[in-house]
Design a protein around this motif. Structure first.
Motif, PDB file in Angstrom:
ATOM      1  N   VAL A  85       0.890  -1.228   0.018  1.00  0.00           N
ATOM      2  CA  VAL A  85      -0.126  -0.151  -0.059  1.00  0.00           C
ATOM      3  C   VAL A  85       0.934   1.223  -0.063  1.00  0.00           C
ATOM      4  O   VAL A  85       0.857   2.264  -0.635  1.00  0.00           O
ATOM      5  CB  VAL A  85      -0.950  -0.059   1.357  1.00  0.00           C
ATOM      6  N   TYR A  86       1.838   1.256   0.859  1.00  0.00           N
ATOM      7  CA  TYR A  86       2.814   2.210   0.986  1.00  0.00           C
ATOM      8  C   TYR A  86       3.584   2.673  -0.422  1.00  0.00           C
ATOM      9  O   TYR A  86       3.627   3.575  -0.794  1.00  0.00           O
ATOM     10  CB  TYR A  86       3.662   2.300   2.006  1.00  0.00           C
ATOM     11  N   VAL A  87       4.119   1.439  -1.117  1.00  0.00           N
ATOM     12  CA  VAL A  87       4.868   1.604  -2.167  1.00  0.00           C
ATOM     13  C   VAL A  87       4.025   2.076  -3.396  1.00  0.00           C
ATOM     14  O   VAL A  87       4.470   2.877  -4.140  1.00  0.00           O
ATOM     15  CB  VAL A  87       5.658   0.352  -2.605  1.00  0.00           C
ATOM     16  N   LEU A  88       2.929   1.529  -3.449  1.00  0.00           N
ATOM     17  CA  LEU A  88       1.970   1.678  -4.586  1.00  0.00           C
ATOM     18  C   LEU A  88       1.217   3.095  -4.587  1.00  0.00           C
ATOM     19  O   LEU A  88       0.686   3.544  -5.697  1.00  0.00           O
ATOM     20  CB  LEU A  88       1.173   0.553  -5.037  1.00  0.00           C
ATOM     21  N   GLU A  89       0.716   3.355  -3.240  1.00  0.00           N
ATOM     22  CA  GLU A  89      -0.290   4.384  -3.172  1.00  0.00           C
ATOM     23  C   GLU A  89       0.091   5.634  -2.265  1.00  0.00           C
ATOM     24  O   GLU A  89      -0.332   6.398  -2.521  1.00  0.00           O
ATOM     25  CB  GLU A  89      -1.402   3.800  -2.477  1.00  0.00           C
ATOM     26  N   ILE A  90       1.193   5.426  -1.424  1.00  0.00           N
ATOM     27  CA  ILE A  90       1.540   6.530  -0.664  1.00  0.00           C
ATOM     28  C   ILE A  90       2.936   7.043  -0.861  1.00  0.00           C
ATOM     29  O   ILE A  90       2.712   8.269  -1.357  1.00  0.00           O
ATOM     30  CB  ILE A  90       1.493   5.974   0.798  1.00  0.00           C
ATOM     31  N   TRP A  91       3.805   6.357  -1.045  1.00  0.00           N
ATOM     32  CA  TRP A  91       5.208   6.967  -1.403  1.00  0.00           C
ATOM     33  C   TRP A  91       5.497   7.348  -2.923  1.00  0.00           C
ATOM     34  O   TRP A  91       4.703   6.833  -3.807  1.00  0.00           O
ATOM     35  CB  TRP A  91       6.491   5.998  -1.133  1.00  0.00           C
ATOM     36  N   PRO A  92       6.528   7.932  -3.164  1.00  0.00           N
ATOM     37  CA  PRO A  92       6.647   8.520  -4.723  1.00  0.00           C
ATOM     38  C   PRO A  92       7.208   7.073  -5.378  1.00  0.00           C
ATOM     39  O   PRO A  92       7.930   6.256  -4.719  1.00  0.00           O
ATOM     40  CB  PRO A  92       7.788   9.369  -4.581  1.00  0.00           C
ATOM     41  N   PRO A  93       7.052   7.225  -6.627  1.00  0.00           N
ATOM     42  CA  PRO A  93       7.489   6.122  -7.424  1.00  0.00           C
ATOM     43  C   PRO A  93       9.154   5.825  -7.259  1.00  0.00           C
ATOM     44  O   PRO A  93       9.910   6.615  -7.179  1.00  0.00           O
ATOM     45  CB  PRO A  93       7.142   6.376  -8.976  1.00  0.00           C
ATOM     46  N   THR A  94       9.652   4.570  -7.041  1.00  0.00           N
ATOM     47  CA  THR A  94      10.961   4.319  -6.965  1.00  0.00           C
ATOM     48  C   THR A  94      11.193   2.699  -7.629  1.00  0.00           C
ATOM     49  O   THR A  94      10.248   2.122  -7.699  1.00  0.00           O
ATOM     50  CB  THR A  94      11.285   4.141  -5.468  1.00  0.00           C
ATOM     51  N   ARG A  95      12.575   2.780  -8.108  1.00  0.00           N
ATOM     52  CA  ARG A  95      12.740   1.545  -8.884  1.00  0.00           C
ATOM     53  C   ARG A  95      13.339   0.305  -7.820  1.00  0.00           C
ATOM     54  O   ARG A  95      12.956  -0.822  -8.303  1.00  0.00           O
ATOM     55  CB  ARG A  95      13.824   1.781  -9.700  1.00  0.00           C
ATOM     56  N   TYR A  96      13.651   0.520  -6.887  1.00  0.00           N
ATOM     57  CA  TYR A  96      14.136  -0.429  -5.976  1.00  0.00           C
ATOM     58  C   TYR A  96      13.579  -0.712  -4.671  1.00  0.00           C
ATOM     59  O   TYR A  96      13.816  -1.910  -4.115  1.00  0.00           O
ATOM     60  CB  TYR A  96      15.670   0.099  -5.539  1.00  0.00           C
ATOM     61  N   VAL A  97      12.470  -0.186  -4.107  1.00  0.00           N
ATOM     62  CA  VAL A  97      11.905  -0.547  -2.769  1.00  0.00           C
ATOM     63  C   VAL A  97      11.248  -1.645  -2.840  1.00  0.00           C
ATOM     64  O   VAL A  97      11.224  -2.662  -2.146  1.00  0.00           O
ATOM     65  CB  VAL A  97      10.867   0.802  -2.293  1.00  0.00           C
ATOM     66  N   ARG A  98      10.282  -2.078  -4.063  1.00  0.00           N
ATOM     67  CA  ARG A  98       9.298  -3.078  -4.167  1.00  0.00           C
ATOM     68  C   ARG A  98      10.296  -4.277  -4.369  1.00  0.00           C
ATOM     69  O   ARG A  98      10.088  -5.278  -3.842  1.00  0.00           O
ATOM     70  CB  ARG A  98       8.530  -2.985  -5.260  1.00  0.00           C
ATOM     71  N   PRO A  99      11.416  -4.241  -5.310  1.00  0.00           N
ATOM     72  CA  PRO A  99      12.066  -5.472  -5.469  1.00  0.00           C
ATOM     73  C   PRO A  99      12.928  -5.756  -4.227  1.00  0.00           C
ATOM     74  O   PRO A  99      12.798  -7.024  -3.873  1.00  0.00           O
ATOM     75  CB  PRO A  99      13.126  -5.071  -6.597  1.00  0.00           C
ATOM     76  N   PHE A 100      13.543  -4.905  -3.591  1.00  0.00           N
ATOM     77  CA  PHE A 100      14.390  -5.176  -2.149  1.00  0.00           C
ATOM     78  C   PHE A 100      13.395  -5.426  -1.193  1.00  0.00           C
ATOM     79  O   PHE A 100      13.605  -6.784  -0.660  1.00  0.00           O
ATOM     80  CB  PHE A 100      14.974  -3.885  -1.881  1.00  0.00           C
ATOM     81  N   ALA A 101      12.553  -4.856  -0.885  1.00  0.00           N
ATOM     82  CA  ALA A 101      11.660  -5.219   0.436  1.00  0.00           C
ATOM     83  C   ALA A 101      10.656  -6.375   0.156  1.00  0.00           C
ATOM     84  O   ALA A 101      10.461  -7.278   0.830  1.00  0.00           O
ATOM     85  CB  ALA A 101      11.011  -3.761   0.898  1.00  0.00           C
ATOM     86  N   ALA A 102       9.874  -5.995  -1.012  1.00  0.00           N
ATOM     87  CA  ALA A 102       8.756  -7.071  -1.170  1.00  0.00           C
ATOM     88  C   ALA A 102       9.101  -8.438  -1.873  1.00  0.00           C
ATOM     89  O   ALA A 102       8.900  -9.329  -1.149  1.00  0.00           O
ATOM     90  CB  ALA A 102       7.740  -6.597  -1.971  1.00  0.00           C
ATOM     91  N   VAL A 103       9.955  -8.271  -2.892  1.00  0.00           N
ATOM     92  CA  VAL A 103      10.479  -9.465  -3.522  1.00  0.00           C
ATOM     93  C   VAL A 103      11.513 -10.350  -2.737  1.00  0.00           C
ATOM     94  O   VAL A 103      11.566 -11.407  -2.202  1.00  0.00           O
ATOM     95  CB  VAL A 103      10.742  -9.276  -4.988  1.00  0.00           C
TER      96      VAL A 103
END
Length: 175
Positions: free
Chosen positions: A82-100
Motif C-alpha cells: 500500500v505504501y509503495v504503490l499508493e503513498i510513497w513516490p515512485p521508486t525503482r528499488y523499494v519493491r524489488p528489495f523489500a517485497a520480493v
C-alpha cells in the motif's frame, strides 16, 4: 482507394502489423533491480534463519516460529505494498528489495509445508491440520489488516493535506 494514389502512397497509409521484437530476458533485466532483490533475499533469509535458531520448535509440536514468520510477513507485505504503490513516490528499488527480496525470503512457506509433512509423518494429524488451516486463515487476516492499516494511513494523509490546502500525492520529502 482513390484513383490517383500510387502503390507506395497506399502502403504508407495502411496499418502495419509487425510483431514486436523480443529481446532476450537477460537484456531486459536491470542489474540494479537484480542486486536489490539479491540483497533483500540475503537479509530476509538471514533474519528468518536467526529467528529459527532463537526460537526452535520441538518435534511434534505446533511450529510457532514458522507460523509467526509467515503471518508477520503477510502483514508486512500488504502494508508495504500500500505504501509503495499508493503513498510513497515512485521508486525503482523499494519493491524489488523489500517485497520480493526481503519478505519473499523471510516468509517461509516451503518450511510451512515441510513442518506439516513432519507432523503428518509422526502421526500429529490435528496439529498438522491446525498448522495448514490456521496459517492460511491467519495469513489472510494479517493481509487484510495490513491493507486496512495502509489504506487508513493513506486516507489520513489525504485528509490532512486537504485540511492544510496541500493536496499533494506524496509525503513531505517530495517538494
Amino acid at each position: 482507394m482513390r484513383a490517383n494514389e500510387s502503390g507506395s502512397e497506399r502502403e504508407s497509409r495502411e496499418p502495419t502489423c509487425t510483431a514486436p521484437s523480443r529481446e532476450p530476458f537477460r537484456s531486459r533485466l536491470r542489474k540494479g533491480v537484480l542486486a536489490a532483490v539479491a540483497l533483500g533475499g540475503v537479509l530476509g533469509g538471514s533474519a528468518r534463519y536467526v529467528l529459527g535458531l532463537t526460537f526452535p520448535t520441538p518435534p511434534g509440536t505446533f511450529p510457532v516460529t514458522t507460523f509467526a514468520v509467515n503471518v508477520s510477513g503477510a502483514f508486512l507485505l500488504a502494508l508495504l505494498l500500500v505504501y509503495v504503490l499508493e503513498i510513497w513516490p515512485p521508486t525503482r528499488y523499494v519493491r524489488p528489495f523489500a517485497a520480493v527480496g526481503f519478505l519473499g525470503s523471510f516468509t517461509t512457506f516451503s518450511t510451512w509445508m515441510v513442518d506439516t509433512h513432519h507432523l503428518l509423518g509422526h502421526g500429529h494429524y490435528t496439529v498438522a491440520a491446525f498448522n495448514v488451516f490456521g496459517s492460511l486463515f491467519a495469513g489472510l487476516a494479517a493481509t487484510s489488516l495490513g491493507l486496512a492499516i495502509g489504506r487508513m494511513a493513506l486516507a489520513r494523509r489525504v485528509r490532512l493535506a486537504a485540511r492544510h490546502g496541500r493536496a499533494r500525492r506524496y509525503g513531505w520529502w517530495v517538494r
